[in-house]
Enzyme design. Structure first.
Site, PDB file in Angstrom:
ATOM      1  N   ARG A  54      23.167  76.367 -43.632  1.00  0.00           N
ATOM      2  CA  ARG A  54      23.728  75.360 -42.779  1.00  0.00           C
ATOM      3  C   ARG A  54      25.128  74.902 -42.913  1.00  0.00           C
ATOM      4  NH1 ARG A  54      18.255  71.801 -43.067  1.00  0.00           N
ATOM      5  NH2 ARG A  54      17.275  72.238 -41.010  1.00  0.00           N
ATOM      6  N   PHE A  58      16.889  59.879 -32.767  1.00  0.00           N
ATOM      7  CA  PHE A  58      17.547  61.080 -32.335  1.00  0.00           C
ATOM      8  C   PHE A  58      16.471  62.168 -31.677  1.00  0.00           C
ATOM      9  CE2 PHE A  58      16.002  61.655 -36.937  1.00  0.00           C
ATOM     10  CZ  PHE A  58      15.474  62.879 -36.780  1.00  0.00           C
ATOM     11  N   THR A 113      20.122  69.133 -44.768  1.00  0.00           N
ATOM     12  CA  THR A 113      19.786  68.789 -43.108  1.00  0.00           C
ATOM     13  C   THR A 113      21.293  68.929 -42.467  1.00  0.00           C
ATOM     14  OG1 THR A 113      17.682  67.950 -43.362  1.00  0.00           O
ATOM     15  CG2 THR A 113      18.975  67.514 -41.368  1.00  0.00           C
ATOM     16  N   HIS A 139      15.892  76.150 -39.169  1.00  0.00           N
ATOM     17  CA  HIS A 139      14.566  75.354 -39.616  1.00  0.00           C
ATOM     18  C   HIS A 139      13.870  76.094 -40.546  1.00  0.00           C
ATOM     19  CE1 HIS A 139      10.963  72.911 -39.221  1.00  0.00           C
ATOM     20  NE2 HIS A 139      10.445  74.021 -39.462  1.00  0.00           N
TER      21      HIS A 139
HETATM   22  N1  UDP Z   1      18.049  65.815 -36.799  1.00  0.00           N
HETATM   23  C1  UDP Z   1      18.894  65.093 -36.004  1.00  0.00           C
HETATM   24  N2  UDP Z   1      19.531  63.927 -36.411  1.00  0.00           N
HETATM   25  C2  UDP Z   1      19.102  63.339 -37.589  1.00  0.00           C
HETATM   26  C3  UDP Z   1      17.995  63.888 -38.296  1.00  0.00           C
HETATM   27  C4  UDP Z   1      17.630  65.149 -38.143  1.00  0.00           C
HETATM   28  O1  UDP Z   1      19.561  65.347 -35.206  1.00  0.00           O
HETATM   29  O2  UDP Z   1      19.551  62.268 -37.939  1.00  0.00           O
HETATM   30  C5  UDP Z   1      17.567  67.025 -36.210  1.00  0.00           C
HETATM   31  C6  UDP Z   1      17.889  68.134 -37.021  1.00  0.00           C
HETATM   32  O3  UDP Z   1      17.887  69.279 -36.151  1.00  0.00           O
HETATM   33  C7  UDP Z   1      16.906  68.268 -38.112  1.00  0.00           C
HETATM   34  C8  UDP Z   1      15.732  68.116 -37.392  1.00  0.00           C
HETATM   35  O4  UDP Z   1      16.046  66.973 -36.736  1.00  0.00           O
HETATM   36  O5  UDP Z   1      17.089  69.734 -38.450  1.00  0.00           O
HETATM   37  C9  UDP Z   1      14.412  67.703 -38.103  1.00  0.00           C
HETATM   38  O6  UDP Z   1      14.808  66.973 -38.935  1.00  0.00           O
HETATM   39  P1  UDP Z   1      14.349  66.761 -40.548  1.00  0.00           P
HETATM   40  O7  UDP Z   1      14.544  65.474 -41.036  1.00  0.00           O
HETATM   41  O8  UDP Z   1      12.825  67.192 -40.418  1.00  0.00           O
HETATM   42  O9  UDP Z   1      15.218  68.042 -41.215  1.00  0.00           O
HETATM   43  P2  UDP Z   1      15.137  69.368 -41.854  1.00  0.00           P
HETATM   44  O10 UDP Z   1      13.586  69.483 -42.329  1.00  0.00           O
HETATM   45  O11 UDP Z   1      15.389  70.334 -40.409  1.00  0.00           O
HETATM   46  O12 UDP Z   1      16.023  69.478 -42.705  1.00  0.00           O
HETATM   47 MG    MG Z   2      11.658  68.749 -41.522  1.00  0.00          MG
END
Ligand code: UDP
Ligand code: MG
Length: 139
Positions: free
Chosen positions: A104, A59, A93, A117
């Site tokens: 969210r 992603f 997330t 974020h």
């Molecule tokens: N993201 C995405 N697809 C996924 C997982 C995450 O597009 O399957 C994006 C989403 O915007 C997320 C960011 O990547 O907030 C960072 O991912 P992380 O797993 O660190 O999630 P967060 O800490 O933001 O909850």
């Molecule tokens: Mg993260």
């Protein structure tokens, strides 16, 4: 408990959807002090660096494109247990899996365009704050 700082963003979908003010109001209602705040347009290199931990994920290219699709708000928030509390207020997330009443759930569009974020742990918060702010910005 002592005061702690975390790093937060209001992401492009929430800014474009005119939800930044509502999210800022929620931040204040949750007892955070806004230590620093600015509107910012990330470059591709900045977004790649910010999310470097995810560089190998499928992603990643779409995430970088989305994060530079429009301006964001970057901020430093202070409160007791700020890192964990902001994660709780943001919710999971994937907005579809986020609890009712979370940011969210209320404002996220998709697992990618998920409105906000928040740093995962205090060490990340310290690094992310310095990514966008200098010491003199923290007031
Ligand atoms: N993201 C995405 N697809 C996924 C997982 C995450 O597009 O399957 C994006 C989403 O915007 C997320 C960011 O990547 O907030 C960072 O991912 P992380 O797993 O660190 O999630 P967060 O800490 O933001 O909850
Ligand atoms: Mg993260």
């Amino acid at each position: 408990m002592s005061l702690e700082k975390t790093f937060a963003m209001i992401k492009p979908d929430a800014v474009a959807g005119n939800n930044a003010g509502k999210i800022l109001a929620r931040i204040e209602a949750e007892g955070f002090r806004i230590v620093a705040l600015k509107k910012h347009q990330m470059t591709k290199a900045e977004a790649e660096g910010f999310y470097a931990e995810h560089a190998a994920r499928g992603f990643f290219p779409a995430l970088v494109s989305y994060m530079i699709s429009g301006p964001i708000y970057v901020m430093v928030l202070e409160r007791e247990d700020a890192v964990a509390h902001w994660r709780l207020v943001m919710g999971a997330t994937d907005p579809a899996k986020a609890d009712a009443g979370t940011i969210r759930k209320e404002f996220g569009q998709s697992i990618e365009a998920n409105a906000a974020h928040g740093s995962a742990v205090p060490a990340d918060a310290a690094r992310e704050v310095t990514y966008f702010f200098s010491q003199s910005d923290l007031i």
